[in-house]
Scaffold this motif. Structure first.
Motif, PDB file in Angstrom:
ATOM      1  N   ASP A   1       0.825  -1.206   0.000  1.00  0.00           N
ATOM      2  CA  ASP A   1       0.000   0.000   0.000  1.00  0.00           C
ATOM      3  C   ASP A   1       0.861   1.260   0.000  1.00  0.00           C
ATOM      4  O   ASP A   1       0.525   2.260  -0.653  1.00  0.00           O
ATOM      5  CB  ASP A   1      -0.926   0.020   1.223  1.00  0.00           C
TER       6      ASP A   1
ATOM      7  N   TYR B   1      -0.981  -0.198  11.468  1.00  0.00           N
ATOM      8  CA  TYR B   1      -0.891   0.836  10.447  1.00  0.00           C
ATOM      9  C   TYR B   1      -0.419   2.193  10.969  1.00  0.00           C
ATOM     10  O   TYR B   1      -0.314   3.139  10.187  1.00  0.00           O
ATOM     11  CB  TYR B   1      -2.250   1.011   9.766  1.00  0.00           C
TER      12      TYR B   1
ATOM     13  N   ARG C   1      -7.696   4.071  -5.555  1.00  0.00           N
ATOM     14  CA  ARG C   1      -7.115   4.745  -4.396  1.00  0.00           C
ATOM     15  C   ARG C   1      -7.507   6.219  -4.369  1.00  0.00           C
ATOM     16  O   ARG C   1      -7.275   6.936  -5.348  1.00  0.00           O
ATOM     17  CB  ARG C   1      -5.593   4.658  -4.430  1.00  0.00           C
TER      18      ARG C   1
ATOM     19  N   TYR D   1       0.838   4.395  -2.782  1.00  0.00           N
ATOM     20  CA  TYR D   1       0.644   5.813  -2.467  1.00  0.00           C
ATOM     21  C   TYR D   1       1.838   6.658  -2.925  1.00  0.00           C
ATOM     22  O   TYR D   1       1.662   7.758  -3.445  1.00  0.00           O
ATOM     23  CB  TYR D   1       0.411   5.994  -0.963  1.00  0.00           C
TER      24      TYR D   1
ATOM     25  N   SER E   1      -0.712   5.171   5.137  1.00  0.00           N
ATOM     26  CA  SER E   1      -2.027   4.602   4.879  1.00  0.00           C
ATOM     27  C   SER E   1      -3.083   5.689   5.007  1.00  0.00           C
ATOM     28  O   SER E   1      -2.847   6.758   5.579  1.00  0.00           O
ATOM     29  CB  SER E   1      -2.328   3.453   5.853  1.00  0.00           C
TER      30      SER E   1
END
Length: 294
Positions: A33, A123, A57, A37, A128
């Motif tokens: 992830d 996380y 996303r 990003y 995130s």
């Protein structure tokens, strides 16, 4: 709760942060992830000449980390520190909101319980959208309490554009707000007072909607510009269509666990959610009991 207990709570959390940060920074790799990003961030920065773009996303996280590309330091440590700052700000807004609604004791218990859930532990140090969306949502709720409705709507939009499922929570806030005003209208007997309550509801809801639609409208417009080969409506809502397909298991292999994959996984990560129906029933019972005593 005295100042000593508050300091003790934050000392425990701080020690945990130091240990966890050491563990995470010792891993010289990015999680998938995070790669996505960062890739979207590079894509936006270079106008599509570098990086990657994944339509499902939301782009708020990637936009925020664009300036990090010019900072001459270890990227991994920088991104970990950024994620940690977002987590603590999110916990701070949760503390503020709960303290205003209940007590300092309740706020501390809530923050500590939230911090040590599997979701936060997993996380808090990764790039995130989850913790950032939580931060925006609670900032929105605090703005509503301060009657800054346009700002609250904008922050709610940022929460939605950080993580699409936050739209469900934003809708829930809107429904709760509407139900509250319907109850007020029914409890008022005179026409003049009903008219006054309706005008107040209309003004507040309009401000919330305007605040929400400004960032959301910009996002929808960017989708239209990016995909000129599609119809306007289709181009605007395409990311939501592809994102919803991840829930039904039709997009990528890791989501082929069926419709209830997320619900089951969420309960696994936060087992206390099983008590949610009982908590709702308890709140309804307390509300009914309070009304009878009045």
């Amino acid at each position: 709760i005295n100042d000593y207990n508050i300091r003790r709570v934050f000392l425990i959390c701080s020690l945990f942060v130091l240990v966890s940060l050491t563990i995470y920074t010792s891993k010289k790799f990015y999680y998938w992830d995070e790669i996505v990003y960062i890739g979207i961030s590079k894509y936006l920065l270079t106008g599509g000449n570098s990086g990657l773009f994944e339509m499902i996303r939301p782009q708020i996280v990637s936009i925020i980390i664009i300036p990090f590309a010019w900072i001459p330091t270890s990227p991994l440590l920088l991104y970990r520190f950024f994620a940690l700052v977002i987590t603590f700000f999110a916990l701070g807004t949760i503390y503020k909101f709960i303290k205003d609604e209940t007590t300092i004791r309740g706020a501390i218990i809530t923050v500590v319980a939230t911090f040590f859930t599997i979701i936060f532990l997993k996380y808090s140090f990764r790039i995130s959208a989850g913790n950032l969306a939580i931060l925006f949502m609670f900032l929105s709720l605090l703005s509503i309490k301060k009657k800054k409705y346009i700002i609250a709507g904008g922050l709610m939009s940022f929460a939605f554009l950080s993580r699409f499922p936050m739209g469900i929570l934003a809708l829930s806030v809107g429904i709760a707000f509407t139900i509250e005003y319907i109850y007020k209208l029914l409890s008022v007997k005179t026409y003049a007072k009903r008219k006054k309550e309706f005008i107040q509801y209309f003004r507040i809801s309009t401000k919330l909607l305007v605040g929400f639609m400004i960032p959301t409208g910009i996002y929808l417009l960017s989708n239209i510009i990016r995909t000129p080969d599609k119809t306007i409506i289709r181009a605007a809502i395409d990311p939501f269509i592809y994102a919803s397909s991840t829930i039904t298991g039709g997009y990528v292999w890791m989501y082929e666990h069926g419709f209830f994959y997320y619900a089951i996984e969420l309960v696994k990560q936060m087992p206390l959610l099983i008590l949610t129906p009982f908590a709702i029933l308890l709140l309804i019972y307390v509300q009914i009991k309070n009304r009878k005593t009045k």
